[in-house]
Design a protein around this motif. Structure first.
Motif, PDB file in Angstrom:
ATOM      1  N   GLN A  84      43.834  24.976  25.151  1.00 11.33           N
ATOM      2  CA  GLN A  84      44.680  23.862  25.586  1.00 11.33           C
ATOM      3  C   GLN A  84      44.833  23.910  27.111  1.00 11.33           C
ATOM      4  OE1 GLN A  84      45.444  21.770  23.316  1.00 11.33           O
ATOM      5  NE2 GLN A  84      45.792  22.804  21.378  1.00 11.33           N
TER       6      GLN A  84
ATOM      7  N   THR B   2      44.907  27.891  20.733  1.00 14.93           N
ATOM      8  CA  THR B   2      45.266  27.513  19.363  1.00 14.93           C
ATOM      9  C   THR B   2      44.099  27.744  18.423  1.00 14.93           C
ATOM     10  OG1 THR B   2      46.779  25.799  20.167  1.00 14.93           O
ATOM     11  CG2 THR B   2      46.078  25.648  17.874  1.00 14.93           C
TER      12      THR B   2
ATOM     13  N   TYR C 212      43.025  26.350  14.973  1.00 16.89           N
ATOM     14  CA  TYR C 212      43.416  25.194  14.157  1.00 16.89           C
ATOM     15  C   TYR C 212      42.605  25.167  12.865  1.00 16.89           C
ATOM     16  CZ  TYR C 212      44.909  20.409  13.111  1.00 16.89           C
ATOM     17  OH  TYR C 212      45.448  19.300  12.533  1.00 16.89           O
TER      18      TYR C 212
ATOM     19  N   PRO D  57      47.852  24.043  12.752  1.00 19.69           N
ATOM     20  CA  PRO D  57      47.469  25.259  13.488  1.00 19.69           C
ATOM     21  C   PRO D  57      47.851  26.512  12.708  1.00 19.69           C
ATOM     22  CG  PRO D  57      49.445  24.296  14.447  1.00 19.69           C
ATOM     23  CD  PRO D  57      48.970  23.335  13.402  1.00 19.69           C
TER      24      PRO D  57
ATOM     25  N   ALA E 287      49.225  30.177  17.679  1.00 17.22           N
ATOM     26  CA  ALA E 287      49.136  29.762  19.073  1.00 17.22           C
ATOM     27  C   ALA E 287      49.493  30.956  19.939  1.00 17.22           C
ATOM     28  CB  ALA E 287      50.076  28.592  19.360  1.00 17.22           C
TER      29      ALA E 287
ATOM     30  N   HIS F 206      56.885  21.894  16.940  1.00 16.31           N
ATOM     31  CA  HIS F 206      55.912  22.636  17.749  1.00 16.31           C
ATOM     32  C   HIS F 206      55.765  24.060  17.209  1.00 16.31           C
ATOM     33  CE1 HIS F 206      57.583  19.510  20.400  1.00 16.31           C
ATOM     34  NE2 HIS F 206      56.402  19.504  21.017  1.00 16.31           N
TER      35      HIS F 206
ATOM     36  N   ASN G 182      53.978  26.392  18.945  1.00 19.58           N
ATOM     37  CA  ASN G 182      54.304  27.022  20.226  1.00 19.58           C
ATOM     38  C   ASN G 182      55.523  26.273  20.754  1.00 19.58           C
ATOM     39  OD1 ASN G 182      54.496  27.987  22.828  1.00 19.58           O
ATOM     40  ND2 ASN G 182      52.586  27.073  23.534  1.00 19.58           N
TER      41      ASN G 182
ATOM     42  N   THR H 140      52.490  21.415  25.346  1.00 22.52           N
ATOM     43  CA  THR H 140      52.709  21.740  23.920  1.00 22.52           C
ATOM     44  C   THR H 140      52.803  20.506  23.050  1.00 22.52           C
ATOM     45  OG1 THR H 140      55.124  21.760  24.161  1.00 22.52           O
ATOM     46  CG2 THR H 140      53.960  23.828  24.610  1.00 22.52           C
TER      47      THR H 140
ATOM     48  N   THR I  81      47.728  19.109  17.558  1.00 18.38           N
ATOM     49  CA  THR I  81      47.095  20.368  17.173  1.00 18.38           C
ATOM     50  C   THR I  81      48.046  21.545  17.332  1.00 18.38           C
ATOM     51  OG1 THR I  81      46.159  20.481  19.413  1.00 18.38           O
ATOM     52  CG2 THR I  81      44.744  19.620  17.670  1.00 18.38           C
ATOM     53  N   ASN I  82      49.262  21.274  17.846  1.00 17.37           N
ATOM     54  CA  ASN I  82      50.308  22.296  17.957  1.00 17.37           C
ATOM     55  C   ASN I  82      51.505  21.935  17.085  1.00 17.37           C
ATOM     56  OD1 ASN I  82      51.577  24.656  19.132  1.00 17.37           O
ATOM     57  ND2 ASN I  82      52.819  23.264  20.373  1.00 17.37           N
TER      58      ASN I  82
END
Length: 476
Positions: free
Chosen positions: A58, A68, A70, A77, A80, A145, A147, A160, A164-165
């Protein structure tokens, strides 16, 4: 609170500078530029690799922010890895989430995260391998999130805000996850590791069989692992949070957490440099953590966009609903117009770029062909000249060798060769004379032999007659 049409247009234009990321190829061992978020640049071991899982570095505004892993199967995910920057509450207002086009369409040429509305229609199979905003709408789960955004500030926090997070969690978990993690890290862990300078953090989710809208795996548990290693001593801690109402982060050792993860999992290299483990430093950290865990968790200061919308709809009056009834279609129309104009501009730019590329390629091909022909003509001309010069040199060499051979023959031999016919003609009379003399001598020899033979016979006959006839005395 609803956004005005002008604000929506401003937001659509602001999305032109999204968080950038890169899907790391399966042939690469680590996470590319994001390897620095792992202890000794070594990512966790034991997690399945491609194609079910993809590695994402990222990047936001040209700098790596976190890494990450995924799961394209669970559309969420798995972990992270990030560094602590500074805890800061998330800003209020509408959040803009992004998607990763490369996960669904690796050949689309789009490098990094982009707004979902911006890539809809231009990315093939969008949403096949990742979750989209619609997958969270009316799903019964909140988007959170993995992360935590509250552990960061500024650009690190903005990075963030990607799907994908994001993980689907119940409301109770969403209200406590950020608070617990940010307080544990900022007040309990980072102060005992040079203010987080040598602190490595990994947050993760354990997928379950429960699916949000039959697509996104709802995590069975959330976890956090921390490792502090300054090169001389180290300590590690781990936390586990079952996804159930009222559940809190539970402290456990790093090895205990690794046993709950896939077999063979090792989150930090050498289990966070266990050969340099400092029990005294760990004891101090544990006391600090226990004090924080005794506090009551607080809900997020800023509700999520979906929650804000729901609360607004529930508490709005008739006038607000009436305005919303008219303004919402206009806002949607403006959104579609902005999206259409953006897609049209992208299409025109793509066509122009393709035409320019084809023109440049055609010119390069033409110049390459011309250069190839000119070089070929030059090479053939040089070859012909060399062949002519080689033929002339061969002929001169042959003439010189003939002259040399002629000059190397003795002069008397040449005279004999020239005079040979004359010698032959002059010798013919002598040869005929010798032949005639030989034939005449042969006849003379034959005649002489016959004469001598006759004389011999006469002598023999005389001798025989003299013996046979009586001798007469001579007269007195």
């Amino acid at each position: 609170m609803r956004l005005a049409p002008a604000a929506l247009c401003a937001l659509a234009l602001a999305l032109a500078s999204p968080a950038r990321a890169r899907v790391v190829g399966p042939e690469e061992a680590g996470f590319a530029a994001c390897d620095g978020f792992f202890l000794a640049r070594a990512p966790p071991e034991g997690f399945p690799g491609p194609p079910a899982h993809v590695k994402i570095c990222q990047v936001y505004k040209g700098e790596p922010r976190f890494a990450t892993l995924y799961s394209t199967r669970d559309k969420a995910p798995l972990y992270a890895a990030f560094a602590y920057t500074q805890a800061e509450p998330s800003p209020g207002g509408e959040e803009s989430w992004l998607v990763e086009p490369q996960i669904d369409d690796p050949k689309n040429g789009l490098e990094g995260m982009m707004p979902e509305a911006e890539v809809t229609g231009s990315v093939e199979n969008l949403g096949e391998n990742q979750a989209l905003t619609a997958d969270y709408t009316d799903s019964g789960y909140k988007r959170e999130h993995l992360n935590p955004s509250s552990l960061h500030k500024g650009d690190h926090q903005a990075a963030t805000n990607t799907l994908t997070n994001a993980i689907p969690v119940p409301s109770a978990v969403q209200e406590t996850w950020d608070w617990e993690v940010s307080n544990l890290v900022s007040r309990g862990l980072a102060p005992h590791c040079e203010k987080g300078k040598n602190l490595y953090l990994i947050s993760g989710a354990v997928p379950s069989s429960v699916k949000a809208k039959d697509k996104i795996s709802v995590p069975e548990a959330l976890w956090l692992a921390a490792c502090c290693d300054d090169g001389s001593k180290s300590w590690s801690m781990a936390f586990d949070k079952p996804v159930a109402a009222g559940s809190r982060l539970e402290e456990l050792t790093l090895k205990e957490l690794e046993k709950k993860l896939p077999e063979g999992t090792q989150l930090f290299k050498d289990h966070c440099s266990q050969d340099r483990s400092d029990p005294k430093a760990l004891e101090v950290v544990q006391r600090s953590v226990k004090e924080i865990q005794q506090e009551e968790p607080k809900a997020k200061e800023c509700p999520s966009p979906q929650q804000t919308t729901d609360d607004t709809e529930e508490g709005g009056g008739f006038l607000r609903k009436l305005c919303g009834f008219f303004i919402t279609p206009i806002c949607k129309l403006l959104q579609y117009i902005c999206s259409f104009i953006w897609q049209l501009v992208r299409l025109i730019c793509s066509i122009v770029c393709q035409l320019v590329q084809n023109l440049v390629q055609a010119v390069c091909t033409f110049l390459s062909g011309i250069c190839g022909v000119l070089v070929s003509i030059f090479v053939n001309l040089v070859q012909a000249i060399l062949c002519i010069l080689n033929g002339i040199a061969s002929n001169i060499y042959s003439v010189l060798m003939l002259v040399y051979r002629l000059l190397s023959i003795p002069l008397n031999l040449l005279v004999d060769i020239v005079c040979f016919p004359f010698y032959v003609l002059g010798a013919i009379p002598q040869v005929l004379h010798d032949i005639a003399s030989g034939i005449g001598g042969m006849f003379l020899l034959i005649i002489d032999a016959i004469t001598n033979f006759a004389k011999g016979l006469s002598y023999i006959a005389s001798a025989l007659l003299g013996r046979c006839l009586p001798k007469t005395s001579p007269e007195l």
